[in-house]
Design a protein around this motif. Structure first.
Motif, short mmCIF file in Angstrom:
data_model
loop_
_atom_site.label_atom_id
_atom_site.label_comp_id
_atom_site.label_asym_id
_atom_site.label_seq_id
_atom_site.Cartn_x
_atom_site.Cartn_y
_atom_site.Cartn_z
N ASP A 271 53.04 -10.99 109.83
CA ASP A 271 53.59 -12.04 108.72
C ASP A 271 52.28 -12.62 107.84
OD1 ASP A 271 54.46 -14.34 107.44
OD2 ASP A 271 56.13 -14.43 108.77
N SER B 273 52.82 -18.71 100.89
CA SER B 273 52.94 -19.09 102.07
C SER B 273 53.10 -20.74 102.07
CB SER B 273 51.92 -18.96 102.93
OG SER B 273 50.89 -19.93 102.73
N ASN C 67 49.55 -28.20 101.53
CA ASN C 67 48.24 -28.72 101.72
C ASN C 67 48.12 -29.36 100.01
OD1 ASN C 67 45.65 -29.38 101.05
ND2 ASN C 67 44.82 -27.72 102.53
N ASP D 214 62.04 -18.01 105.97
CA ASP D 214 61.26 -17.47 106.80
C ASP D 214 60.52 -16.38 106.54
OD1 ASP D 214 61.97 -19.44 109.10
OD2 ASP D 214 63.77 -18.56 109.58
N ALA E 259 51.80 -14.68 105.79
CA ALA E 259 51.68 -16.04 105.49
C ALA E 259 50.64 -16.78 106.44
CB ALA E 259 52.75 -16.80 105.63
N TYR F 183 55.59 -26.10 111.23
CA TYR F 183 54.50 -25.37 110.83
C TYR F 183 53.85 -24.30 111.71
CZ TYR F 183 55.16 -28.05 106.84
OH TYR F 183 55.64 -28.83 105.25
N GLU F 184 54.42 -24.30 112.98
CA GLU F 184 53.98 -23.42 113.89
C GLU F 184 54.36 -22.17 113.80
OE1 GLU F 184 54.71 -25.23 117.83
OE2 GLU F 184 53.43 -27.05 117.03
N THR F 185 55.53 -21.93 112.87
CA THR F 185 55.90 -20.54 112.60
C THR F 185 55.42 -20.16 111.11
OG1 THR F 185 57.93 -20.84 113.92
CG2 THR F 185 57.96 -19.23 112.01
N PRO F 186 54.95 -19.18 110.66
CA PRO F 186 54.55 -19.03 109.35
C PRO F 186 55.94 -18.93 108.56
CG PRO F 186 53.64 -17.24 110.77
CD PRO F 186 54.72 -18.21 111.49
N ARG F 187 55.80 -19.67 107.37
CA ARG F 187 56.91 -19.69 106.29
C ARG F 187 56.37 -19.49 105.05
NH1 ARG F 187 60.98 -21.62 109.86
NH2 ARG F 187 60.50 -22.93 111.50
N HIS F 188 57.48 -19.44 104.17
CA HIS F 188 57.06 -18.94 102.61
C HIS F 188 58.07 -19.80 101.68
CE1 HIS F 188 55.26 -15.15 104.51
NE2 HIS F 188 56.21 -15.48 105.30
N GLU G 111 52.46 -23.12 104.22
CA GLU G 111 51.29 -23.84 104.43
C GLU G 111 50.27 -24.09 103.27
OE1 GLU G 111 46.91 -23.51 105.18
OE2 GLU G 111 48.20 -21.71 104.95
N ARG H 127 54.65 -29.37 96.47
CA ARG H 127 54.79 -30.23 97.84
C ARG H 127 55.60 -31.48 97.71
NH1 ARG H 127 51.72 -32.31 102.46
NH2 ARG H 127 52.44 -34.61 102.41
N PRO I 7 45.63 -29.13 110.07
CA PRO I 7 45.71 -28.77 111.37
C PRO I 7 45.77 -27.09 111.69
CG PRO I 7 47.71 -29.59 110.44
CD PRO I 7 46.68 -29.95 109.56
N LEU I 8 46.11 -26.31 110.50
CA LEU I 8 46.36 -25.09 110.67
C LEU I 8 45.06 -24.33 110.54
CD1 LEU I 8 49.54 -24.73 108.34
CD2 LEU I 8 49.37 -24.60 111.04
N ASN J 209 54.20 -33.33 106.88
CA ASN J 209 53.11 -33.57 108.07
C ASN J 209 52.95 -31.94 108.70
OD1 ASN J 209 51.25 -33.86 110.13
ND2 ASN J 209 52.08 -35.61 110.80
N LEU J 210 51.74 -31.32 108.27
CA LEU J 210 51.25 -30.00 108.81
C LEU J 210 51.31 -29.74 110.10
CD1 LEU J 210 48.71 -29.02 105.75
CD2 LEU J 210 51.04 -27.99 106.42
N CYS J 211 51.15 -31.00 110.85
CA CYS J 211 51.31 -31.00 112.43
C CYS J 211 52.53 -31.00 112.90
CB CYS J 211 50.70 -32.15 113.03
SG CYS J 211 48.88 -32.41 112.60
#
Lengths: 419, 419
Positions: free
Chosen positions: B352, A192, A198, A245, B354, A167-172, A194, A150, B199-200, A161-163
């Motif tokens: 997806d 992922s 964390n 993506d 993720a 992060y609204e799109t899943p990413r890898h 996300e 991270r 948040p997720l 910040n995960l907000c």
């Protein structure tokens, strides 16, 4: 000596040049059952495995898909790339050296590493499978040290910040390894973004194992440590890390390490690979290490059954049960584990249930009087309400076999043993 | 009319006063099998349940532990307390009203709510259990709206960054409900702060269900929505929310909603409660809704088998298998689910991987020619490599039964059905 024998047979191999520089002096072969020399694949003898709560490096299983790279740490670098377009992340590439990793905050985690192919032999017993035939010795529980992945990504420009709308799109996050791999241009895999971001998931760019620099077999100079996820995601000998993506297109992500349904076999897999996800979280697992099937127990004498249990995704092993009557009745084993802040404990009620668990559990169960016909089964449960299934279900790649573990050791009458 | 019958029998109840103000007009009894009137506990008829991907409010199961509070939303408030001492969080208490919740950013999530006691009847069939005897109709999949609990806590002073030293100690968020509960001064429960603050994970203080204010049975004016966790943690009629160093001491956290081992029964539970954790994540579940056991199928005619499947912790349902031969062979059902950004889909390969999954999956399987002796079994698998076990394992509280679901509908020969 076993090592010389392996060396000799290696020379007759057509891949001899690629494997001419293997780290044989780092391999204590007496601790292992060697399943393949090239690539070097060795599981731990069960009696050795259960001797230590924190697995020493020379007793940790070794799993490879090609020759071991011989990297000079002082000259090593990897690239970190932000390969997705988003307003809140700058597309960029950074070069990272060992001194950069050491300059970030350092963390340690005791985490169990398990190969998704652990216990593949149990699925092969049903029907042929594709892959190295492993017994139950490809799980080990070492202490890993390094910086958080991270923090490497944040330094490269990923929003912390995960907000963040990012992060609204899943990413890898894709990782690739130096060196050759059997089935693709190199070994690569992704998890992922996300999960990585964390901080409590403790995904590390590890440079140390059990307090020392990684050995070559374990990814020197830097590897991914992804607690709670299958070993295939803990990529070694890091060459690049890329935020993107889509998931990795590599063979080991897209056409391996998946549970295919029972009608999928070698010939028709193409239609099934895209329909099923790359495995990530480990499932609940429990294995009896002592007695082994070869061990001879004395009838009517006491015996201390021992083994390990683990689960994935941070889920804790809540209980391990033992049956001596083919699964009709089950009794509780005693657990020994590691709780918050690295404190080891043999008392479940001292746990804080909010805490994620990355370490395995060792367990023991005393049989007061070994019966003449001794069948022992173990069944572990995790904090997600999952338990080991009573029977294995075959899949083509032979992965994630976590059926109830059974062993039937040999027995000797006490009178006979006194002779 | 069923409602009048229930009303009449209610008046003879010694608790009549406490239950004098139940919201009967909001309860479409024809959709339910009522398991208890006081408290009102009703599961959904399976044929009704599978009619909608997003469960309408009048078909959502209802589970209560006491009389339904009758709260005036304009006068309602709850307190939010930071009850743990840490340098980075100020100990404080805030009063929150409906207008405060609405002033925060609003979110919507389609999430399946499942009672941990779903399918308790299958465990009772083995041995008596403690609790409302539920069939498989206590899972429903509605659209929940409100603000994130995370944002409420941040506004009250909880550090927003999971890297803050505050998170190095495991902490908990306790929720308590207005109104009475059968087994404690009120209903309360807790989940880990770390889970809430991601948040997720979409933990909401929900004020809406399916686009309308919550109905009284579902927690008006505000309830917790905790996707992926058992229903017992989705506390209704919120009275307070408290961040604290330990989990809730309430009955429903400490002495209920736990999988106790097989030797634990009514008499000796005291020694087992502290040894096992409060359930959080749902386990993999799959149920056949059509045909029901009472349905009559025509032999040699086609039939479309339908049902639901779900898992916990954000794990996706990766496949649902159907067996028509007592589990010897399994074939794949077709899945219909909801992917990123609320897009519904019947194509797994468009996922997806993720992305976390909070919604259930509906599935279907076409039998071309119904056999005379028709046994149907379904087995779901999740992305953590977990599958439904072939047989149920009894536990005292009768929770988390997710055994392979089997149904044997009645059949009629085609000739006979033409008469």
């Amino acid at each position: 000596m076993a090592s010389s024998t392996l060396q000799a047979s290696k020379d007759s191999n057509s891949m001899a040049n690629a494997y001419a520089d293997e780290p044989w002096s780092d391999r204590t072969l007496s601790n292992y059952i060697v399943r393949a020399e090239h690539p070097f694949n060795a599981e731990v003898r069960l009696d050795k495995l259960v001797e230590d709560f924190v697995t020493p490096t020379d007793k940790h299983f070794r799993r490879n898909h090609g020759p071991i790279p011989n990297i000079n740490g002082a000259e090593w670098s990897m690239s970190v790339e932000i390969g997705c377009s988003a307003a809140s992340a700058k597309s960029c590439t950074k070069t990272i050296r060992l001194e950069d990793l050491v300059s970030l905050r350092q963390f340690e985690v005791v985490a169990v590493l398990e190969c998704a192919g652990n216990r593949r032999d149990g699925l092969k017993a049903i029907k042929p499978v594709n892959g190295v035939i492993w017994g139950p010795g490809t799980a080990s529980n070492s202490r890993w040290g390094g910086c958080r992945l991270r923090d490497v990504l944040v330094a490269a420009g990923v929003p912390s910040n995960l907000c963040d709308p990012f992060y609204e799109t899943p990413r890898h996050v894709e990782f690739a390894a130096y060196g050759e791999a059997s089935d693709d241009v190199h070994y690569a895999s992704s998890i992922s973004l996300e999960w990585v971001m964390n901080p409590l998931n403790m995904v590390l760019v590890a440079t140390e194992m059990n307090g020392k620099p990684l050995c070559r077999d374990h990814g020197y100079p830097a590897r991914i440590v992804a607690p709670g996820l299958i070993g295939a995601r803990w990529v070694k000998w890091l060459k690049y890390i890329r935020v993107q993506d889509k998931e990795s297109d590599n063979f080991y992500q897209k056409r391996d390490y998946k549970i295919l349904p029972p009608m999928a076999n070698g010939g028709n897999c193409e239609e099934f690979w895209p329909q099923f996800p790359a495995l990530m979280e480990l499932n609940i697992q429990g294995v009896i290490c002592r007695p082994t099937a070869e061990e001879r127990l004395c009838v009517d004498k006491p015996y201390l059954v021992r083994g390990y249990a683990l689960s994935g995704g941070g889920r804790a092993v809540d209980r391990v049960e033992i049956s001596l009557d083919d699964g009709n009745t089950w009794d509780l084993a005693s657990l020994y584990t590691m709780h918050a802040k690295g404190k080891e404990s043999d008392n479940q009620s001292q746990r804080d249930w909010a805490e994620k668990q990355w370490s395995w559990v060792l367990w023991s169960y005393r049989i007061d009087n070994v019966p003449a016909n001794c069948n022992i089964a173990c069944r572990a449960w995790d904090s997600g309400g999952n338990k080991q299934p009573s029977a294995a279900v075959w899949n083509y790649r032979g992965v994630m076999n976590n059926a109830v573990f059974r062993v039937q050791p040999q027995t000797t009458s006490s009178a006979h043993s006194r002779l």
